[in-house]
Write a protein that holds these residues in place. Structure first.
Motif, mmCIF file in Angstrom:
data_model
loop_
_atom_site.group_PDB
_atom_site.id
_atom_site.type_symbol
_atom_site.label_atom_id
_atom_site.label_comp_id
_atom_site.label_asym_id
_atom_site.label_seq_id
_atom_site.Cartn_x
_atom_site.Cartn_y
_atom_site.Cartn_z
ATOM 1 N N LEU A 37 0.835 -1.199 0.000
ATOM 2 C CA LEU A 37 0.000 0.000 0.000
ATOM 3 C C LEU A 37 0.871 1.251 0.000
ATOM 4 O O LEU A 37 0.650 2.177 -0.787
ATOM 5 C CB LEU A 37 -0.937 0.000 1.209
ATOM 6 N N GLU A 38 1.869 1.265 0.844
ATOM 7 C CA GLU A 38 2.757 2.425 0.927
ATOM 8 C C GLU A 38 3.484 2.660 -0.402
ATOM 9 O O GLU A 38 3.566 3.794 -0.884
ATOM 10 C CB GLU A 38 3.769 2.209 2.048
ATOM 11 N N CYS B 53 0.985 3.735 -3.229
ATOM 12 C CA CYS B 53 0.552 5.117 -3.037
ATOM 13 C C CYS B 53 1.671 6.103 -3.351
ATOM 14 O O CYS B 53 1.419 7.179 -3.882
ATOM 15 C CB CYS B 53 0.072 5.338 -1.600
ATOM 16 N N TYR C 186 1.053 1.944 -8.935
ATOM 17 C CA TYR C 186 1.032 0.493 -9.084
ATOM 18 C C TYR C 186 2.052 -0.001 -10.100
ATOM 19 O O TYR C 186 2.817 -0.927 -9.840
ATOM 20 C CB TYR C 186 -0.384 0.049 -9.467
ATOM 21 N N SER D 267 -8.532 6.640 6.072
ATOM 22 C CA SER D 267 -7.589 5.874 5.245
ATOM 23 C C SER D 267 -7.128 6.710 4.060
ATOM 24 O O SER D 267 -7.418 6.388 2.906
ATOM 25 C CB SER D 267 -8.267 4.596 4.734
ATOM 26 N N ARG E 56 -4.289 7.213 2.485
ATOM 27 C CA ARG E 56 -3.459 6.560 1.451
ATOM 28 C C ARG E 56 -4.309 5.618 0.619
ATOM 29 O O ARG E 56 -4.192 5.573 -0.605
ATOM 30 C CB ARG E 56 -2.293 5.814 2.085
ATOM 31 N N PHE E 57 -5.152 4.845 1.275
ATOM 32 C CA PHE E 57 -5.994 3.906 0.543
ATOM 33 C C PHE E 57 -6.980 4.649 -0.358
ATOM 34 O O PHE E 57 -7.211 4.259 -1.499
ATOM 35 C CB PHE E 57 -6.739 2.967 1.498
ATOM 36 N N TYR E 58 -7.572 5.708 0.154
ATOM 37 C CA TYR E 58 -8.509 6.511 -0.636
ATOM 38 C C TYR E 58 -7.831 6.993 -1.924
ATOM 39 O O TYR E 58 -8.383 6.863 -3.012
ATOM 40 C CB TYR E 58 -9.007 7.697 0.189
ATOM 41 N N ASP E 59 -6.617 7.536 -1.773
ATOM 42 C CA ASP E 59 -5.875 7.996 -2.955
ATOM 43 C C ASP E 59 -5.599 6.851 -3.920
ATOM 44 O O ASP E 59 -5.717 7.008 -5.136
ATOM 45 C CB ASP E 59 -4.550 8.643 -2.543
ATOM 46 N N LEU E 60 -5.204 5.710 -3.378
ATOM 47 C CA LEU E 60 -4.910 4.559 -4.232
ATOM 48 C C LEU E 60 -6.141 4.138 -5.024
ATOM 49 O O LEU E 60 -6.086 3.984 -6.243
ATOM 50 C CB LEU E 60 -4.401 3.381 -3.397
ATOM 51 N N SER F 291 -7.025 6.663 -7.730
ATOM 52 C CA SER F 291 -5.998 6.776 -8.771
ATOM 53 C C SER F 291 -6.090 5.588 -9.730
ATOM 54 O O SER F 291 -5.877 5.732 -10.930
ATOM 55 C CB SER F 291 -4.601 6.869 -8.164
#
Length: 192
Positions: free
Chosen positions: A12-13, A16, A20, A93, A95-99, A102
């Motif tokens: 995840l880190e 983000c 990917y 969340s 970072r997760f939201y951004d991932l 995106s």
């Protein structure tokens, strides 16, 4: 922390931070302190790893969003609850939201897009259901439920992104008054 969780957290880190496509399995494994075979044992592939990240991150949010979008005759209240669910998800969340969002901007034939698509479509379905249920109250829908859904969800996402931009520490604070104002602005557009 369990190896599986270490891998997920590090992936995840990395996803983000660089995206990917820019991150390889070897890098994820090294960062998590495992071997590539261990990563493959748990997730089968980088795509499997992404799928697991999305399932874990989206499932609780979609449950909350489903409750928030249950229309009870109060369109303003339902849209405010929906917006609050998105804001709280992003705040809890970031970072997760951004991932997640995106990934939805990747090419349509790509693995990341195909992986994120069902979760984004479910969100859109839940929001569209609000407008379908409120069609009698709105009176001027004329088949524009999907259009209203996309406009409302886009407004929420851009509002959240703007809040992240304002707060460089990666934390957002959004008051109920701000949410009410955002929804009121959207509603004004519907009725005009």
């Amino acid at each position: 922390m369990e190896k599986r969780e270490e891998i997920l957290e590090n992936a995840l880190e990395l996803f983000c931070g660089r995206g990917y496509d820019a991150v390889g399995v070897q890098e994820i494994a090294e960062r998590a302190g495992v071997t590539k075979p261990t990563l493959y044992y748990y997730f089968k592939s980088k795509y499997g790893l992404l799928r697991e990240l999305l399932e874990r991150g989206c499932a609780p949010f979609l449950e909350r969003l489903e409750k928030a979008t249950a229309y009870d005759g109060d369109l303003m209240g339902t849209l405010c609850a929906c917006a609050r669910a998105f804001v709280d998800f992003a705040k809890g969340s970031p970072r997760f939201y951004d991932l997640l969002f995106s990934l939805f901007h990747f090419p349509k034939e790509s693995e990341p897009f195909r992986c994120a698509r069902p979760y984004v479509l479910r969100q859109q379905e839940l929001i569209r259901n609000i407008f379908e249920a409120a069609a009698g109250q709105l009176g001027n829908m004329h088949g524009r439920q999907k259009q209203f859904c996309l406009g409302f969800s886009g407004l929420i996402h851009y509002f959240i992104e703007m809040k992240f931009e304002e707060n460089t520490d990666g934390c957002i604070c959004v008051s109920d008054e701000e949410i009410y104002s955002l929804v009121h602005q959207f509603m004004h557009g519907i009725y005009s």
